[in-house]
Design a protein around this motif. Structure first.
Motif, PDB file in Angstrom:
ATOM      1  N   TYR A  31       0.828  -1.193   0.000  1.00  0.00           N
ATOM      2  CA  TYR A  31       0.000   0.000   0.000  1.00  0.00           C
ATOM      3  C   TYR A  31       0.870   1.253   0.000  1.00  0.00           C
ATOM      4  O   TYR A  31       1.833   1.349   0.748  1.00  0.00           O
ATOM      5  CB  TYR A  31      -0.900   0.039   1.236  1.00  0.00           C
ATOM      6  N   TYR A  33       0.454   5.780  -0.341  1.00  0.00           N
ATOM      7  CA  TYR A  33      -0.508   6.867  -0.185  1.00  0.00           C
ATOM      8  C   TYR A  33       0.169   8.217  -0.462  1.00  0.00           C
ATOM      9  O   TYR A  33       1.345   8.388  -0.154  1.00  0.00           O
ATOM     10  CB  TYR A  33      -1.057   6.905   1.252  1.00  0.00           C
ATOM     11  N   TYR A  35      -0.623  12.182   0.704  1.00  0.00           N
ATOM     12  CA  TYR A  35      -1.414  13.102   1.524  1.00  0.00           C
ATOM     13  C   TYR A  35      -0.931  14.528   1.261  1.00  0.00           C
ATOM     14  O   TYR A  35       0.220  14.760   0.897  1.00  0.00           O
ATOM     15  CB  TYR A  35      -1.209  12.824   3.018  1.00  0.00           C
ATOM     16  N   PHE A  90       2.992  14.600   1.594  1.00  0.00           N
ATOM     17  CA  PHE A  90       3.610  13.442   2.234  1.00  0.00           C
ATOM     18  C   PHE A  90       3.221  12.167   1.505  1.00  0.00           C
ATOM     19  O   PHE A  90       2.059  11.974   1.151  1.00  0.00           O
ATOM     20  CB  PHE A  90       3.161  13.315   3.691  1.00  0.00           C
ATOM     21  N   SER A  94       2.494   1.188   3.626  1.00  0.00           N
ATOM     22  CA  SER A  94       2.145   0.264   4.704  1.00  0.00           C
ATOM     23  C   SER A  94       1.926  -1.123   4.135  1.00  0.00           C
ATOM     24  O   SER A  94       1.850  -1.312   2.908  1.00  0.00           O
ATOM     25  CB  SER A  94       0.888   0.727   5.443  1.00  0.00           C
ATOM     26  N   THR A  95       1.812  -2.070   5.034  1.00  0.00           N
ATOM     27  CA  THR A  95       1.522  -3.443   4.645  1.00  0.00           C
ATOM     28  C   THR A  95       0.509  -4.017   5.613  1.00  0.00           C
ATOM     29  O   THR A  95       0.391  -3.538   6.743  1.00  0.00           O
ATOM     30  CB  THR A  95       2.808  -4.288   4.629  1.00  0.00           C
ATOM     31  N   GLN A  96      -0.243  -5.012   5.186  1.00  0.00           N
ATOM     32  CA  GLN A  96      -1.181  -5.653   6.096  1.00  0.00           C
ATOM     33  C   GLN A  96      -0.391  -6.388   7.168  1.00  0.00           C
ATOM     34  O   GLN A  96       0.650  -6.946   6.928  1.00  0.00           O
ATOM     35  CB  GLN A  96      -2.053  -6.648   5.343  1.00  0.00           C
ATOM     36  N   LEU A  98      -0.034  -6.939  11.823  1.00  0.00           N
ATOM     37  CA  LEU A  98      -0.490  -6.604  13.168  1.00  0.00           C
ATOM     38  C   LEU A  98      -0.298  -5.135  13.510  1.00  0.00           C
ATOM     39  O   LEU A  98      -1.059  -4.564  14.266  1.00  0.00           O
ATOM     40  CB  LEU A  98       0.239  -7.482  14.187  1.00  0.00           C
ATOM     41  N   SER A  99       0.720  -4.515  12.946  1.00  0.00           N
ATOM     42  CA  SER A  99       1.015  -3.153  13.374  1.00  0.00           C
ATOM     43  C   SER A  99       0.179  -2.115  12.648  1.00  0.00           C
ATOM     44  O   SER A  99      -0.141  -1.070  13.208  1.00  0.00           O
ATOM     45  CB  SER A  99       2.497  -2.839  13.178  1.00  0.00           C
ATOM     46  N   TYR A 100      -0.162  -2.364  11.398  1.00  0.00           N
ATOM     47  CA  TYR A 100      -0.901  -1.419  10.578  1.00  0.00           C
ATOM     48  C   TYR A 100      -0.285  -0.037  10.560  1.00  0.00           C
ATOM     49  O   TYR A 100      -0.957   0.952  10.333  1.00  0.00           O
ATOM     50  CB  TYR A 100      -2.360  -1.315  11.062  1.00  0.00           C
ATOM     51  N   GLU A 101       0.987   0.050  10.787  1.00  0.00           N
ATOM     52  CA  GLU A 101       1.634   1.347  10.820  1.00  0.00           C
ATOM     53  C   GLU A 101       1.895   1.860   9.419  1.00  0.00           C
ATOM     54  O   GLU A 101       2.300   1.103   8.536  1.00  0.00           O
ATOM     55  CB  GLU A 101       2.967   1.259  11.561  1.00  0.00           C
ATOM     56  N   GLN A 102       1.660   3.151   9.210  1.00  0.00           N
ATOM     57  CA  GLN A 102       2.061   3.790   7.970  1.00  0.00           C
ATOM     58  C   GLN A 102       3.401   4.477   8.198  1.00  0.00           C
ATOM     59  O   GLN A 102       3.585   5.185   9.181  1.00  0.00           O
ATOM     60  CB  GLN A 102       1.017   4.800   7.502  1.00  0.00           C
ATOM     61  N   PHE A 104       6.026   7.211   6.890  1.00  0.00           N
ATOM     62  CA  PHE A 104       5.946   8.437   6.116  1.00  0.00           C
ATOM     63  C   PHE A 104       7.314   8.863   5.588  1.00  0.00           C
ATOM     64  O   PHE A 104       8.351   8.667   6.229  1.00  0.00           O
ATOM     65  CB  PHE A 104       5.386   9.575   6.977  1.00  0.00           C
ATOM     66  N   GLY A 105       7.276   9.500   4.412  1.00  0.00           N
ATOM     67  CA  GLY A 105       8.457  10.166   3.889  1.00  0.00           C
ATOM     68  C   GLY A 105       8.641  11.515   4.564  1.00  0.00           C
ATOM     69  O   GLY A 105       7.807  11.927   5.376  1.00  0.00           O
TER      70      GLY A 105
END
Lengths: 113, 118
Positions: A31, A33, A35, A90, A94-96, A98-102, A104-105
């Motif tokens: 994934y 994104y 922003y 920005f 992310s990846t699927q 447990l953490s679901y953390e994005q 950022f650059g």
């Protein structure tokens, strides 16, 4: 391991000019994104991608186009820049899991005069 | 659609003291994730802490802890023993899990500028 990188870090455009922002990630994330951050409004999603060759619109897509020809890269294009597109941009990935953390650059500050 | 509201545009605290930043959100989902991100003057977005909605226990990370009230849809961040390096913009964010029609989009609040004074 650089994480998420963005090119360029700063840019000034004249109204009507075009440019492309490059985002690259080396974490093999599916994934990605884009922003934009404006004062008093937090970050808002422009476009996103759920995998190589796929893109979709976010909350504020007008005036922008994106492409994801390679899994590690996500490009954001402005075909005809307008002063309303002055913002900090920005990229995140992310990846699927447990953490679901994005992740950022560092952001790109774009000014359109 | 989800919304996230941070009602405190600015906060200040003395070094070594404790400060709490507020966040409320609106959603009809039962399973989701909440985050606090820190953005120092360098502009880099840094994850501070995350909370899974299905977990009743409040998340903690060293000096940072949350008060998660699911029924009230409230998610506040407590910073203990504040340090000068905590000076930053703090964003609260909401995410539905990946999968199905969800794509891991983050919905952000407007942000709270925190200044730690020596």
């Amino acid at each position: 391991n650089a994480g998420v990188t963005q090119t360029p870090k700063f840019r000034v455009l004249k109204t009507g000019q075009s440019m492309t922002l490059l985002c690259a990630q080396d974490m093999n994330h599916e994934y990605m994104y884009w922003y934009r951050q404006d004062p008093g409004m937090g970050l808002r999603l422009i476009h996103y991608s759920v995998g190589e060759g796929t893109t979709a619109k976010g909350e504020v897509p007008d005036g922008y186009n994106v492409s994801r020809l390679k899994k590690q890269n996500f490009l954001l294009g402005l075909e005809s820049a307008a002063p309303s597109q002055t913002s900090v941009y920005f990229c995140a990935s992310s990846t699927q899991g447990l953490s679901y953390e994005q992740y950022f650059g560092p952001g790109t500050r774009l000014t359109v005069t | 659609a989800q919304t996230v509201t941070q009602s405190q545009p600015e906060m200040s605290v003395q070094e070594a003291e404790t400060v709490t930043l507020s966040c409320t959100y609106d959603t009809s989902e039962n399973n989701y994730y909440l985050f606090w991100y820190k953005q120092p003057p360098s502009r880099q977005m840094i994850l501070v802490i995350r909370q899974e909605a299905y977990k009743q226990q409040n998340a903690t990370e060293n000096r940072f802890s949350v008060n998660f009230q699911k029924a009230a849809k409230s998610f506040s961040l407590k910073i203990s023993d504040s340090q000068l390096g905590d000076t930053a913009m703090y964003f609260c964010a909401f995410m539905k899990p990946h999968g199905g029609t969800s794509y891991g989009k983050l919905t952000f609040g407007q942000g709270t500028i925190l200044t730690v004074h020596p």
